[in-house]
Design a protein around this motif. Structure first.
Motif, short mmCIF file in Angstrom:
data_model
loop_
_atom_site.label_atom_id
_atom_site.label_comp_id
_atom_site.label_asym_id
_atom_site.label_seq_id
_atom_site.Cartn_x
_atom_site.Cartn_y
_atom_site.Cartn_z
N ASP A 157 0.85 -1.19 0.00
CA ASP A 157 0.00 0.00 0.00
C ASP A 157 0.89 1.24 0.00
O ASP A 157 2.09 1.17 0.25
N CYS A 162 -1.97 7.57 -2.35
CA CYS A 162 -2.23 7.75 -3.78
C CYS A 162 -3.32 8.81 -3.95
O CYS A 162 -4.51 8.49 -4.07
N GLY A 175 -5.99 11.39 -5.30
CA GLY A 175 -6.82 11.38 -6.49
C GLY A 175 -6.51 12.54 -7.41
O GLY A 175 -5.69 13.41 -7.08
N GLY A 193 -5.97 9.51 -0.75
CA GLY A 193 -6.35 8.19 -1.20
C GLY A 193 -5.23 7.21 -0.97
O GLY A 193 -4.12 7.58 -0.56
N LEU A 244 -3.32 3.36 -2.42
CA LEU A 244 -3.20 2.41 -3.53
C LEU A 244 -4.15 1.23 -3.35
O LEU A 244 -4.73 0.75 -4.32
N GLU A 263 -7.02 1.21 -2.26
CA GLU A 263 -8.35 1.60 -2.76
C GLU A 263 -8.42 1.46 -4.27
O GLU A 263 -9.46 1.10 -4.82
N GLN A 264 -7.32 1.73 -4.94
CA GLN A 264 -7.27 1.56 -6.39
C GLN A 264 -7.24 0.09 -6.78
O GLN A 264 -7.81 -0.32 -7.79
N THR A 280 -4.13 -3.48 -12.23
CA THR A 280 -3.90 -2.05 -12.04
C THR A 280 -2.55 -1.70 -12.66
O THR A 280 -1.54 -2.35 -12.35
N LEU A 304 0.23 1.05 -12.71
CA LEU A 304 0.74 2.24 -12.04
C LEU A 304 1.76 2.92 -12.94
O LEU A 304 2.70 2.29 -13.42
N ARG A 332 -7.05 -1.13 -14.72
CA ARG A 332 -7.31 0.23 -14.20
C ARG A 332 -6.05 1.06 -14.30
O ARG A 332 -5.00 0.69 -13.76
N VAL A 391 -3.64 4.14 -13.27
CA VAL A 391 -3.43 5.00 -12.12
C VAL A 391 -2.16 5.82 -12.35
O VAL A 391 -1.05 5.28 -12.41
#
Length: 497
Positions: free
Chosen positions: A399, A402, A404, A410, A412, A414-415, A422, A424, A442, A444
């Protein structure tokens, strides 16, 4: 809706798997042979890695409301107090590890939270559904129940414990050995005359006697060396036997036990399934491995089996990956099971040896990483290229802060939450790679103003880091090489071809 996956067994392993599949939209049925949900305390520890997994599934708030994270071990020898220790006394959340300590709770509390989450996803456990046969061919599988029902499915997953019916039906060897003599008797009791602020552990020449309280409950879990009769035979567990053991080990006549339930005799077994897959049928949890209780890894290892399998099975049935992806489940988890058997056997040996040593308690069994945070899959065929100063593909993704797009705080994790990959992007030069990704990836962009994510991931320049749905690193690539990410995703689609 046509059933896609049948899960046999509604313990923590089966329920975790069911939640992981149902939230992907996979049609799943959970069969439980028992007529009612189990109530005995049984497994009582969730380690930090399992807590991360369960938080990803949406159980963070529910778990925070039950159990405790700090439990002193109060130790006695030959009835006299010796010392008190607390394994997680200094553990505090950090930027990379939101759950640094284990959580102590009763297994039924966890199972209830998982059933509630599963119900939110539209699935209810089917009680009194006893499987008596499983059949399969190249096109699908079928679960046959004792009442004559037949449930067709694409896959069946056995999460039905150490005495697994499914494993036996498949003829999969359960390799290992066991101690023919009982080592412990267990039960849930009410206790009068003892403060519920610690796990009380009496060791000595006569063996062990332990009483562990549960937060918010009047129930205690009792574990003890068994009582024997004049002929040396083990006395079956009962309230009367428990009371005699209490007086013998504690030297106290004022300690009163009552309302004994979930009476059990526990034996050491160290066994592992020879394989985790037979065509369209897979094994997980105690069905695939059993081992000593040292370190409390049983429930945790099953949850982590399910976490590894859920995204892979979901991706296969959703058409996002080739069926051969399921072979990586055994490739990754069987070595973890072998490690678990070794480390818990060593831990149990240390505890048994320590029974006759003043000041030794169950923490003597902590001879390995029982947090689960260091366990990864560096040997896996899914471990792509690249590495950083701190991590390599297969490692757990930590973690980190991160923010938003609007600068709001926020994390990581949560992402990562969900069943997607994901990507990054560290640094402005990596951001173009975030365009045009498939729906199950996703993007990020990491601003990382304080550099905490860079430190956590060992990134010193610009880079791309692809994180798997189970929050392990898939690959690390230069910011200028987005084709490596595309190639990895295409590899999953053609795996085994």
């Amino acid at each position: 809706m046509t059933t896609t996956v049948v899960i046999v067994g509604a313990g923590p392993t089966g329920l975790t798997l069911a939640c992981g599949l149902a939230r992907q939209g996979v049609a799943v049925r959970v069969l439980e042979r028992a007529a009612a949900h189990a109530t005995g305390s049984r497994g009582k520890t969730l380690n930090p890695r399992s807590l991360e997994i369960l938080a990803d599934l949406g159980l963070a708030d529910g778990l925070a409301a039950v159990g405790r994270t700090h439990l002193p071990f109060r130790k006695y020898f030959d009835s006299a107090f010796v010392n008190e220790t607390e394994p997680f006394a200094g553990a505090r959340p950090s930027a990379t590890t939101p759950y640094p300590a284990s959580r102590w709770l009763q297994q039924p509390q966890l199972e209830q939270l998982l059933r509630e989450r599963l119900a939110d996803l539209g699935v209810t456990v089917e009680l009194g559904a006893e499987l008596v046969d499983v059949r399969q061919d190249a096109h699908g599988a079928e679960a046959v129940l004792a009442d004559g029902r037949r449930i067709p499915a694409a896959y069946v997953v056995a999460c039905d414990g150490g005495r697994s019916t499914v494993r036996k039906l498949l003829g999969i060897p359960f390799v290992g050995d066991g101690d023919p003599e009982p080592m412990m008797v267990c039960g849930d009791v009410e206790v009068e005359g003892l403060e519920p602020d610690a796990w009380h552990q009496w060791f000595g020449p006569q063996g062990a006697f332990m009483l562990c309280p549960f937060e918010g409950s009047t129930r205690w879990q009792l574990q003890a060396s068994p009582e024997t009769d004049a002929e040396g035979r083990t006395v079956p567990p009962s309230l009367e036997s428990f009371q005699r053991l209490a007086a013998r080990h504690t030297g106290r006549e004022d300690l009163r036990l009552s309302d004994a339930t979930w009476l059990s005799t526990w034996r050491i077994n160290v066994r592992m399934a020879e394989r985790y897959r037979e065509g369209r049928v897979l094994l997980a949890g105690d069905c695939a491995h059993v081992h000593p209780t040292a370190g409390g890894l049983g429930m945790n290892t099953g949850i982590q089996d399910a976490w590894n399998l859920a995204w892979k099975l979901g991706y296969v049935v959703r058409g996002l990956a080739a069926p051969a992806l399921l072979d990586t489940y055994q490739e990754e988890r069987l070595p973890i099971a072998a490690w678990t058997l070794d480390v818990t056997s060593s831990g149990m040996a240390a505890v048994v040896k320590g029974i006759e040593t003043p000041g030794i308690g169950v923490e003597a069994g902590g001879v390995g990483d029982f947090t689960g945070l260091s366990l990864g899959y560096g040997w896996s065929s899914l471990a792509g290229g690249g590495a950083t100063d701190a991590l390599k593909p297969g490692d757990r993704a930590p973690d980190a802060p991160c923010p938003g797009p609007d600068g709001a705080p926020g994390r990581l994790f949560e992402q990562f939450a969900g069943d997607h990959f994901t990507l990054l992007a560290f640094g402005p030069g990596a951001r173009p790679a975030l365009a045009g990704l498939p729906d199950h990836v996703r993007p990020v962009a990491l601003d990382d103003p304080d550099g905490e994510a860079r430190r956590a991931y060992g990134i010193t320049g610009e880079a791309l880091v692809l994180v798997r749905p189970d929050n392990h690193l898939a690959l690390v690539a230069p910011a200028t090489a987005p084709e490596q990410v595309r190639s990895y995703l295409e590899y999953l689609e053609r795996l085994g071809a």
